[in-house]
Design a protein around this motif. Sequence first.
Motif, PDB file in Angstrom:
ATOM      1  N   GLU A 227       0.824  -1.206   0.000  1.00 27.55           N
ATOM      2  CA  GLU A 227       0.000   0.000   0.000  1.00 27.55           C
ATOM      3  C   GLU A 227       0.854   1.251   0.000  1.00 27.55           C
ATOM      4  O   GLU A 227       0.491   2.267  -0.617  1.00 27.55           O
ATOM      5  CB  GLU A 227      -0.950  -0.008   1.200  1.00 27.55           C
ATOM      6  CG  GLU A 227      -2.017  -1.084   1.138  1.00 27.55           C
ATOM      7  CD  GLU A 227      -2.770  -1.099  -0.179  1.00 27.55           C
ATOM      8  OE1 GLU A 227      -3.146  -0.009  -0.663  1.00 27.55           O
ATOM      9  OE2 GLU A 227      -2.980  -2.184  -0.737  1.00 27.55           O
ATOM     10  N   SER A 251      -5.140   4.086  -4.736  1.00 25.51           N
ATOM     11  CA  SER A 251      -4.394   4.070  -3.482  1.00 25.51           C
ATOM     12  C   SER A 251      -5.360   4.277  -2.319  1.00 25.51           C
ATOM     13  O   SER A 251      -6.544   4.581  -2.529  1.00 25.51           O
ATOM     14  CB  SER A 251      -3.339   5.175  -3.474  1.00 25.51           C
ATOM     15  OG  SER A 251      -3.957   6.451  -3.383  1.00 25.51           O
ATOM     16  N   VAL A 252      -4.864   4.131  -1.086  1.00 25.82           N
ATOM     17  CA  VAL A 252      -5.700   4.339   0.092  1.00 25.82           C
ATOM     18  C   VAL A 252      -6.264   5.756   0.112  1.00 25.82           C
ATOM     19  O   VAL A 252      -7.395   5.988   0.537  1.00 25.82           O
ATOM     20  CB  VAL A 252      -4.876   4.071   1.375  1.00 25.82           C
ATOM     21  CG1 VAL A 252      -5.678   4.430   2.615  1.00 25.82           C
ATOM     22  CG2 VAL A 252      -4.448   2.605   1.440  1.00 25.82           C
TER      23      VAL A 252
END
Length: 304
Positions: A227, A251-252
Amino acid sequence: MMSLRQIRYFIAIAETGSVSAAASTVFISQSTLTMALRQLEDELGVELFVRHAKGMELTHSGHQFLRQAHLIMSAVDNAKRSLQQSTDDIVGELNIGVTSLVAGYYLADLLSRFQRIYHKVKIRVVEDEREYIEHLLVSGELDVAVLMLSNLEHRSALNTEVLTYSRYHIWLPPEHQLLEEESLSMDLILKEPQILLSTDGMEQRIRDIWQDTCAMPDIAMKSNSVEAVRSLVSAGMGVAVMPDMTYRPWSVEGDRVEAKRILDVSKTLDIGLAWRRGGIRNLLVDHLLEVARESMSKPSLLNQ
């Protein structure tokens, strides 16, 4: 015509590494086994093994056929199981090892499928580094492991089965200039700052790919977290060579990550099962193999 008996004999030789050991496993004479193998090779028109003083080693064609052989026998076993018995009668405990990178992408789906079928089997999972998981397999403390097979150290002591091949792609931030290229070579990619994934032996795997070119990469950052790599790429901090099993486009933080196939990289990350060669095997391993063969050969989010 090819028979199930020939396929079963072929698998026995592949798993034991010798005709004599395989003959003992399937309870037939060595001469009968040798003849069955010769007939199978004649039927297929390829050599499945290289014969040498220490035993039998699978050829490239042999490795390809082994995967198909397992799928065939798994389909037959599933048909028998559906007709002959309920899985309610199958009980016991299965000790499974897994490495960190594989755990995040394959384990949950595999175990949920297995538990739906064999709901009376107790599962114990150990997650650790590959070296330690291999040690537990060889010592008999684990029944089976789900891990990357590309860099096993104790391969001669283990039976393995590749269940899926993960190709490598280059991760890029949106609107990166390389996205305009029709195809990307490593020489072109390595002109960019690199974000390097370092977990689960991946750093060495990626460095091996880099070494096939003459360019010296500029490593902007290394991380144990997939991540983190995804976020760093999406933020424009660099590009990353990554196995496609880890790819998802966001992405987060919600930023986009693009991925493109690398033109001159043919290496793959091989994911599968490993269990100890020889000795008494926990019969539940065979049931896990059946489920794994059905569930783990799924198409990637990326074009193969």
